[in-house]
Design a protein around this motif. Sequence first.
Motif, PDB file in Angstrom:
ATOM      1  N   LEU A   1       0.854  -1.194   0.000  1.00  0.00           N
ATOM      2  CA  LEU A   1       0.000   0.000   0.000  1.00  0.00           C
ATOM      3  C   LEU A   1       0.885   1.237   0.000  1.00  0.00           C
ATOM      4  O   LEU A   1       1.764   1.381   0.858  1.00  0.00           O
ATOM      5  CB  LEU A   1      -0.904   0.003   1.245  1.00  0.00           C
ATOM      6  CG  LEU A   1      -1.723   1.277   1.464  1.00  0.00           C
ATOM      7  CD1 LEU A   1      -2.660   1.542   0.298  1.00  0.00           C
ATOM      8  CD2 LEU A   1      -2.524   1.174   2.761  1.00  0.00           C
ATOM      9  N   ILE A   2       0.658   2.110  -0.975  1.00  0.00           N
ATOM     10  CA  ILE A   2       1.429   3.345  -1.109  1.00  0.00           C
ATOM     11  C   ILE A   2       0.485   4.516  -0.850  1.00  0.00           C
ATOM     12  O   ILE A   2      -0.533   4.669  -1.537  1.00  0.00           O
ATOM     13  CB  ILE A   2       2.032   3.438  -2.524  1.00  0.00           C
ATOM     14  CG1 ILE A   2       3.066   2.318  -2.705  1.00  0.00           C
ATOM     15  CG2 ILE A   2       2.645   4.816  -2.769  1.00  0.00           C
ATOM     16  CD1 ILE A   2       3.500   2.108  -4.134  1.00  0.00           C
ATOM     17  N   VAL A   3       0.811   5.309   0.168  1.00  0.00           N
ATOM     18  CA  VAL A   3      -0.027   6.447   0.541  1.00  0.00           C
ATOM     19  C   VAL A   3       0.652   7.728   0.071  1.00  0.00           C
ATOM     20  O   VAL A   3       1.837   7.942   0.337  1.00  0.00           O
ATOM     21  CB  VAL A   3      -0.216   6.486   2.074  1.00  0.00           C
ATOM     22  CG1 VAL A   3      -0.932   7.757   2.506  1.00  0.00           C
ATOM     23  CG2 VAL A   3      -0.978   5.248   2.553  1.00  0.00           C
TER      24      VAL A   3
ATOM     25  N   SER B   1      -8.857   7.428  -4.759  1.00  0.00           N
ATOM     26  CA  SER B   1      -8.779   8.854  -4.435  1.00  0.00           C
ATOM     27  C   SER B   1      -9.821   9.151  -3.375  1.00  0.00           C
ATOM     28  O   SER B   1     -10.989   8.801  -3.541  1.00  0.00           O
ATOM     29  CB  SER B   1      -9.074   9.698  -5.675  1.00  0.00           C
ATOM     30  OG  SER B   1      -8.160   9.396  -6.694  1.00  0.00           O
ATOM     31  N   PHE B   2      -9.398   9.779  -2.311  1.00  0.00           N
ATOM     32  CA  PHE B   2     -10.334  10.073  -1.233  1.00  0.00           C
ATOM     33  C   PHE B   2     -10.789  11.521  -1.333  1.00  0.00           C
ATOM     34  O   PHE B   2      -9.980  12.436  -1.218  1.00  0.00           O
ATOM     35  CB  PHE B   2      -9.704   9.773   0.120  1.00  0.00           C
ATOM     36  CG  PHE B   2      -9.481   8.312   0.337  1.00  0.00           C
ATOM     37  CD1 PHE B   2     -10.492   7.515   0.856  1.00  0.00           C
ATOM     38  CD2 PHE B   2      -8.297   7.706  -0.045  1.00  0.00           C
ATOM     39  CE1 PHE B   2     -10.313   6.150   1.028  1.00  0.00           C
ATOM     40  CE2 PHE B   2      -8.099   6.342   0.124  1.00  0.00           C
ATOM     41  CZ  PHE B   2      -9.106   5.560   0.658  1.00  0.00           C
TER      42      PHE B   2
ATOM     43  N   GLY C   1      -1.819  -1.169  -3.890  1.00  0.00           N
ATOM     44  CA  GLY C   1      -2.838  -0.127  -3.716  1.00  0.00           C
ATOM     45  C   GLY C   1      -2.168   1.231  -3.629  1.00  0.00           C
ATOM     46  O   GLY C   1      -1.103   1.363  -3.030  1.00  0.00           O
ATOM     47  N   VAL C   2      -2.771   2.223  -4.261  1.00  0.00           N
ATOM     48  CA  VAL C   2      -2.262   3.593  -4.181  1.00  0.00           C
ATOM     49  C   VAL C   2      -3.370   4.469  -3.626  1.00  0.00           C
ATOM     50  O   VAL C   2      -4.483   4.472  -4.162  1.00  0.00           O
ATOM     51  CB  VAL C   2      -1.844   4.110  -5.581  1.00  0.00           C
ATOM     52  CG1 VAL C   2      -1.280   5.522  -5.471  1.00  0.00           C
ATOM     53  CG2 VAL C   2      -0.828   3.171  -6.227  1.00  0.00           C
ATOM     54  N   PHE C   3      -3.075   5.165  -2.535  1.00  0.00           N
ATOM     55  CA  PHE C   3      -4.049   6.108  -1.978  1.00  0.00           C
ATOM     56  C   PHE C   3      -3.619   7.522  -2.362  1.00  0.00           C
ATOM     57  O   PHE C   3      -2.558   7.993  -1.949  1.00  0.00           O
ATOM     58  CB  PHE C   3      -4.109   6.001  -0.450  1.00  0.00           C
ATOM     59  CG  PHE C   3      -4.867   4.807   0.070  1.00  0.00           C
ATOM     60  CD1 PHE C   3      -5.443   3.870  -0.774  1.00  0.00           C
ATOM     61  CD2 PHE C   3      -5.020   4.636   1.452  1.00  0.00           C
ATOM     62  CE1 PHE C   3      -6.142   2.770  -0.277  1.00  0.00           C
ATOM     63  CE2 PHE C   3      -5.721   3.545   1.963  1.00  0.00           C
ATOM     64  CZ  PHE C   3      -6.283   2.606   1.110  1.00  0.00           C
ATOM     65  N   ASN C   4      -4.453   8.191  -3.136  1.00  0.00           N
ATOM     66  CA  ASN C   4      -4.236   9.596  -3.479  1.00  0.00           C
ATOM     67  C   ASN C   4      -5.058  10.389  -2.461  1.00  0.00           C
ATOM     68  O   ASN C   4      -6.277  10.471  -2.568  1.00  0.00           O
ATOM     69  CB  ASN C   4      -4.724   9.827  -4.914  1.00  0.00           C
ATOM     70  CG  ASN C   4      -4.431  11.225  -5.405  1.00  0.00           C
ATOM     71  OD1 ASN C   4      -4.342  12.171  -4.616  1.00  0.00           O
ATOM     72  ND2 ASN C   4      -4.286  11.366  -6.705  1.00  0.00           N
ATOM     73  N   ARG C   5      -4.381  10.947  -1.475  1.00  0.00           N
ATOM     74  CA  ARG C   5      -4.967  11.333  -0.195  1.00  0.00           C
ATOM     75  C   ARG C   5      -5.416  10.039   0.506  1.00  0.00           C
ATOM     76  O   ARG C   5      -5.412   8.977  -0.112  1.00  0.00           O
ATOM     77  CB  ARG C   5      -6.123  12.330  -0.308  1.00  0.00           C
ATOM     78  CG  ARG C   5      -5.730  13.611  -1.056  1.00  0.00           C
ATOM     79  CD  ARG C   5      -6.842  14.650  -0.989  1.00  0.00           C
ATOM     80  NE  ARG C   5      -6.555  15.792  -1.812  1.00  0.00           N
ATOM     81  CZ  ARG C   5      -5.870  16.868  -1.385  1.00  0.00           C
ATOM     82  NH1 ARG C   5      -5.440  16.946  -0.138  1.00  0.00           N
ATOM     83  NH2 ARG C   5      -5.640  17.867  -2.205  1.00  0.00           N
ATOM     84  N   SER C   6      -5.825  10.142   1.758  1.00  0.00           N
ATOM     85  CA  SER C   6      -6.021   8.916   2.528  1.00  0.00           C
ATOM     86  C   SER C   6      -6.741   9.220   3.833  1.00  0.00           C
ATOM     87  O   SER C   6      -7.246  10.332   4.027  1.00  0.00           O
ATOM     88  CB  SER C   6      -4.655   8.301   2.849  1.00  0.00           C
ATOM     89  OG  SER C   6      -3.974   9.165   3.758  1.00  0.00           O
TER      90      SER C   6
ATOM     91  N   LYS D   1       4.467   5.416   3.161  1.00  0.00           N
ATOM     92  CA  LYS D   1       3.679   6.657   3.168  1.00  0.00           C
ATOM     93  C   LYS D   1       4.573   7.827   2.784  1.00  0.00           C
ATOM     94  O   LYS D   1       5.621   8.040   3.404  1.00  0.00           O
ATOM     95  CB  LYS D   1       3.080   6.853   4.568  1.00  0.00           C
ATOM     96  CG  LYS D   1       2.185   5.677   4.972  1.00  0.00           C
ATOM     97  CD  LYS D   1       1.606   5.787   6.363  1.00  0.00           C
ATOM     98  CE  LYS D   1       2.632   5.681   7.457  1.00  0.00           C
ATOM     99  NZ  LYS D   1       2.050   5.335   8.785  1.00  0.00           N
ATOM    100  N   PHE D   2       4.162   8.553   1.761  1.00  0.00           N
ATOM    101  CA  PHE D   2       4.973   9.639   1.233  1.00  0.00           C
ATOM    102  C   PHE D   2       4.273  10.975   1.403  1.00  0.00           C
ATOM    103  O   PHE D   2       3.160  11.169   0.891  1.00  0.00           O
ATOM    104  CB  PHE D   2       5.254   9.419  -0.254  1.00  0.00           C
ATOM    105  CG  PHE D   2       6.013   8.152  -0.541  1.00  0.00           C
ATOM    106  CD1 PHE D   2       7.377   8.088  -0.305  1.00  0.00           C
ATOM    107  CD2 PHE D   2       5.358   7.027  -1.019  1.00  0.00           C
ATOM    108  CE1 PHE D   2       8.084   6.910  -0.550  1.00  0.00           C
ATOM    109  CE2 PHE D   2       6.058   5.854  -1.269  1.00  0.00           C
ATOM    110  CZ  PHE D   2       7.417   5.798  -1.034  1.00  0.00           C
ATOM    111  N   MET D   3       4.932  11.905   2.107  1.00  0.00           N
ATOM    112  CA  MET D   3       4.458  13.282   2.110  1.00  0.00           C
ATOM    113  C   MET D   3       5.266  14.035   1.060  1.00  0.00           C
ATOM    114  O   MET D   3       6.491  14.106   1.133  1.00  0.00           O
ATOM    115  CB  MET D   3       4.678  13.929   3.472  1.00  0.00           C
ATOM    116  CG  MET D   3       4.103  15.341   3.492  1.00  0.00           C
ATOM    117  SD  MET D   3       5.181  16.540   4.301  1.00  0.00           S
ATOM    118  CE  MET D   3       4.356  18.075   3.830  1.00  0.00           C
TER     119      MET D   3
END
Lengths: 274, 274
Positions: free
Chosen positions: A66-68, A97-98, A125-130, A172-174
């Motif tokens: 999972l990539i956030v 996308s959330f 899984g890629v979360f674009n925002r989360s 998790k990437f900021m």
Amino acid sequence: MDAYNLHCIKPGSKVKLRDIDPSKTLGLQGPEDQERAAADALRDQNIGVMQQLQYRLWAEAKRSLLIVLQGMDCSGKDGTTRRVLGPLNPQGVRVSSFKKPTDEELSHDFLWRVHKVVPARGMIGVFNRSHYEDVLVVRVLNLVPKGEWSLRYDHINDFEKLLTESGTRILKFMLHISKDEQKERLQARLDDPEKGWKFALGDLDTRKRWDEYMDAYEAMLERCSTPEAPWFVIPADKKWYRNWAISSIVRRELELMDPKTPAMDAELKGLKIE
Amino acid sequence: MDAYNLHCIKPGSKVKLRDIDPSKTLGLQGPEDQERAAADALRDQNIGVMQQLQYRLWAEAKRSLLIVLQGMDCSGKDGTTRRVLGPLNPQGVRVSSFKKPTDEELSHDFLWRVHKVVPARGMIGVFNRSHYEDVLVVRVLNLVPKGEWSLRYDHINDFEKLLTESGTRILKFMLHISKDEQKERLQARLDDPEKGWKFALGDLDTRKRWDEYMDAYEAMLERCSTPEAPWFVIPADKKWYRNWAISSIVRRELELMDPKTPAMDAELKGLKIE
């Protein structure tokens, strides 16, 4: 150049975003376009390895990744998805996308809608925002009382522990951009007829609260970077640096996971098709 | 070379798959690798246009496109997904693979699990196998009584009508390979240690029932190719032909849809970011 160690937030450490340079480069000698070419070549190598390992992850079908992606407007969440994760086999990638929660989502706990879309075994899984929006925009705009959002850091850590102990690795990437870079990108968006539609007046309100958002990001990074689900602060003013760094960290993780293509059924060996 | 008209099944027409050559080429003069190079160049052009139009479809967020891929084992459903649809922005694509239904899925009507994953407005949905399995494998293996599966053609047409009248365009591709080509591909899969795991003994049972499957495909093509949701029989022995044909038809459909990037809010015009 070890992107993992350069940018990983050590669990328990203090974070001062103003001390992290958003326009960091590789630090090679020579002009920037030369450095950029070097970074792009490394990114392409990383993506090549990621593609091979994604195939095995899918074939193995036992674990998931999972990539956030989090960051201010224009920080490059969409661009990262396209450039770094776009080359993967779309069958094994699911981007979520959330957006603003629906009424049904709001009538459940804040992790309900997130849990529904975590990656299945074999998937990336890629979360674009989360779920982290629930301690970012929700905190800055007081969308729920402090007594409620302040509990969420622990809820999130517990939730991610469930996932990591069930076979999901989490990165998790900021995406860390400067306020000046955001200004340029927002202006470019406004001035481009193909991109102006993306712009909403609310984006400017968010920009005005920049310092409050940075405080919220720091709290999130300090409280939710864990050994199993680390946060990375990625300097993102230079897209080529961002793409190099994120592809390096994703590649490293997949290499550590080392998924294995399952063996063929023994009874099939030597079979000739008729 | 008009892939649409060459391969579209006219509603109401009879279909004889044995009369459709699975190894069709473009029919250009010269050796095959020259023809292949020409087809690949056209495919890349098609993909370039698809990428631009996908952006507008996503920006417009009013309509969606559903691409259904069906075909025998090794017919190229995965390859089409990777080669033709892989270059699109993963944020706007959702691939759904339909496997053996779960107990919960079986406790509902056969379209229940399908309806849940139709593409949202702005999205391109890809079905790797689909609700058509319910008139293919289900019919050939008698998994439900004839009185039940024979009603499904109309159920499917009605369901697809709901979707098309609600803003979803549907393109359905049957990847048509020869039994000889399948033999070669199955054997290659068996002989490759990275691919052998994909092989199941059940695949051979399916191959033995080739003619029964062709009958089921013909019934499906005859009963479910409609003006709004047409079926295409794509010659698929040559992967480059398949990729050219499918990318041409998808490009044409997106061009006909002609999605529009929304205009910017009038109050934002000329705004300078601070």
